[in-house]
Design an enzyme around this catalytic site. Structure first.
Site, PDB file in Angstrom:
ATOM      1  N   GLY A  10       0.839  -1.206   0.000  1.00 11.83           N
ATOM      2  CA  GLY A  10       0.000   0.000   0.000  1.00 11.83           C
ATOM      3  C   GLY A  10       0.873   1.255   0.000  1.00 11.83           C
ATOM      4  NE  ARG A  72      -2.218  -4.030  -1.240  1.00 12.57           N
ATOM      5  CZ  ARG A  72      -1.564  -3.711  -0.140  1.00 12.57           C
ATOM      6  NH1 ARG A  72      -0.454  -4.376   0.156  1.00 12.57           N
ATOM      7  NH2 ARG A  72      -1.953  -2.707   0.622  1.00 12.57           N
ATOM      8  CG  ASP A 102       2.427  -7.215   6.736  1.00 14.65           C
ATOM      9  OD1 ASP A 102       2.220  -6.607   5.658  1.00 14.65           O
ATOM     10  OD2 ASP A 102       1.533  -7.735   7.404  1.00 14.65           O
ATOM     11  CB  THR A 124       2.486  -0.319   6.938  1.00 17.10           C
ATOM     12  OG1 THR A 124       1.059  -0.516   6.985  1.00 17.10           O
ATOM     13  CG2 THR A 124       3.087  -0.683   8.291  1.00 17.10           C
ATOM     14  CG  ASP A 126      -2.054  -1.083   8.410  1.00 19.22           C
ATOM     15  OD1 ASP A 126      -2.173  -2.206   7.893  1.00 19.22           O
ATOM     16  OD2 ASP A 126      -2.666  -0.080   7.993  1.00 19.22           O
ATOM     17  CG  ASP A 128       0.400  -3.505  11.593  1.00 23.28           C
ATOM     18  OD1 ASP A 128      -0.758  -3.900  11.405  1.00 23.28           O
ATOM     19  OD2 ASP A 128       1.240  -3.369  10.676  1.00 23.28           O
ATOM     20  NE  ARG A 170      -3.078  -5.654   5.373  1.00 26.11           N
ATOM     21  CZ  ARG A 170      -3.573  -5.708   4.138  1.00 26.11           C
ATOM     22  NH1 ARG A 170      -4.600  -6.469   3.879  1.00 26.11           N
ATOM     23  NH2 ARG A 170      -3.033  -4.995   3.164  1.00 26.11           N
TER      24      ARG A 170
HETATM   25  O1  F6P Z   1      -1.652  -1.961   4.817  1.00 28.07           O
HETATM   26  C1  F6P Z   1      -2.045  -0.658   4.588  1.00 28.07           C
HETATM   27  C2  F6P Z   1      -3.491  -0.641   4.159  1.00 28.07           C
HETATM   28  O2  F6P Z   1      -3.852   0.675   3.885  1.00 28.07           O
HETATM   29  C3  F6P Z   1      -4.441  -1.218   5.188  1.00 28.07           C
HETATM   30  O3  F6P Z   1      -4.715  -0.321   6.243  1.00 28.07           O
HETATM   31  C4  F6P Z   1      -5.638  -1.509   4.325  1.00 28.07           C
HETATM   32  O4  F6P Z   1      -6.509  -2.471   4.887  1.00 28.07           O
HETATM   33  C5  F6P Z   1      -4.976  -2.036   3.056  1.00 28.07           C
HETATM   34  O5  F6P Z   1      -3.690  -1.428   2.985  1.00 28.07           O
HETATM   35  C6  F6P Z   1      -5.727  -1.720   1.784  1.00 28.07           C
HETATM   36  O6  F6P Z   1      -5.021  -2.392   0.744  1.00 28.07           O
HETATM   37  P1  F6P Z   1      -5.270  -2.005  -0.803  1.00 28.07           P
HETATM   38  O7  F6P Z   1      -4.559  -0.702  -1.044  1.00 28.07           O
HETATM   39  O8  F6P Z   1      -4.634  -3.142  -1.560  1.00 28.07           O
HETATM   40  O9  F6P Z   1      -6.729  -1.878  -0.988  1.00 28.07           O
END
Ligand code: F6P
Length: 343
Positions: A10, A72, A102, A124, A126, A128, A170
């Site tokens: 992300g 991704r 991660d 991130t 998050d 975490d 997440r």
């Molecule tokens: O890991 C960062 C994050 O923003 C999370 O908080 C969220 O759930 C996820 O990525 C969303 O992923 P994507 O950008 O693939 O929708």
């Protein structure tokens, strides 16, 4: 040396600041710096790279997102992706710096274990990743949540409503907890400390019985519906690397519906979503992205492959990719209790 830089997972405000820090440091020592496009995908098949010279790195410190792109990509489906990336790195670069969360740093660890000259940088919103007190993107996300809560306060007060704000995160509640604390939330629900729907209803009812005419509740996207009396959907959508997209469960909307039904108070919900990952990085994110980026370059120069700079007691020190990706760092009880003082 020919040093490659990639951003994966992300996106987050501060990525470009980290790329700039690594690139400017390496260029000043006479190295060649190459931007790898779209994360690991840029190393699959035909190499997708761009030269990162001083002009390319100019004016990006304050820019959100990543100038390199991020995609991704599941390197295990089809099989062989990891091996392709390993071969590309060994063929094309003297060192690679992977900036990610991660998922990205776990791949970097796999590569380092097989001899790839790779260093990580923790990113991130998050916040975490294990071992580190800080991940790039977190402070900006917290500021966005706090600003959103400031705005929600005025409309909740005007309409005497309960407003529920759903944040990203997440599987942890860092953004919800600290964003809620900074924004004066009246209740915060995060995965680490489950509460029941009765707990929320009782608290909000008590608040209104003691004279409050409105309330603001913050809930992290990863909170289980079951804990709130709901039912977890069986067929949740997943992202490109197979991880559940928790936002699709709309826990914020569920919580708002239940609150309105159970209390009778007019209740509305807002999902902040990708606003938490957009726009220009805060000064704090710029500073830590710069500190972590320079430390990652220093790790490359020291040949400390398999390592990742982290923040510990405010200092930037070196940890192993293995340790940083071994577990998810949860919000500690004392921090949640600090938030709860203001419920
Ligand atoms: O890991 C960062 C994050 O923003 C999370 O908080 C969220 O759930 C996820 O990525 C969303 O992923 P994507 O950008 O693939 O929708």
């Amino acid at each position: 040396m020919r040093i490659g830089i990639l951003t994966a997972g992300g996106d987050a405000p501060g990525l470009n600041a980290a790329v700039r820090a690594i690139g400017r440091s390496a260029l000043s020592d006479g190295h060649e710096v190459v931007g790898i496009e779209d994360g690991w995908a840029g190393l699959l098949g035909d190499l997708r790279v761009r030269t990162l010279d001083r002009p390319a790195l100019a004016g990006i410190l304050q820019e959100g997102g990543t100038l390199l792109g991020s995609v991704r990509r599941d390197l295990d489906h089809p099989a062989g992706g990891r091996e392709q990336v390993l071969a590309s790195i060994n063929k094309e670069f003297d060192a690679v710096v992977a900036i990610g969360g991660d998922g990205t740093l776990s791949v970097a660890e796999w590569l380092a274990q097989r001899g790839a000259p790779i260093v990580g940088v923790p990113k991130t919103l998050d916040n975490d990743l294990a071992e580190t007190e800080y991940c790039i993107g977190f402070d900006t996300a917290v500021s966005i949540v706090a600003e959103a809560l400031d705005r929600l306060h005025t409309t909740a007060a005007s309409h005497h409503r309960v407003l529920v704000l759903e944040t990203m995160g997440r599987s942890t509640g860092w953004v919800a907890a600290l964003g809620g604390l900074a924004g004066g939330a009246d209740y915060i629900v995060i995965p680490e400390f489950p509460v029941t729907m009765d707990d929320v209803v009782e608290h909000i009812t008590r608040r209104h019985a003691s004279g409050s005419s409105f309330s603001i509740v913050v809930v992290a996207e990863g909170v289980s519906l079951t804990s709130l009396g709901g039912v977890e959907p069986l067929d949740l959508p997943t992202d490109a690397v197979g991880r559940v997209q928790w936002a699709s469960r709309s826990v914020g909307h569920f919580l708002a519906d239940q609150l309105q039904q159970r209390t009778g108070y007019e209740t509305r919900s807002t999902v902040l979503g990708y606003l938490q990952r957009g726009g220009s990085p805060s000064a704090h994110d710029r500073i830590y992205a710069t500190r972590l980026g320079v430390a990652a370059y220093e790790a490359v120069c020291a040949g400390a492959f398999g390592s990742v700079p982290i923040v510990r007691n405010g200092d930037v020190v070196r940890a192993s990719l293995a340790d940083v990706t071994a577990s998810v760092r949860a919000v500690p009880r004392d921090l949640y209790e600090l938030c709860a003082r203001f419920f």
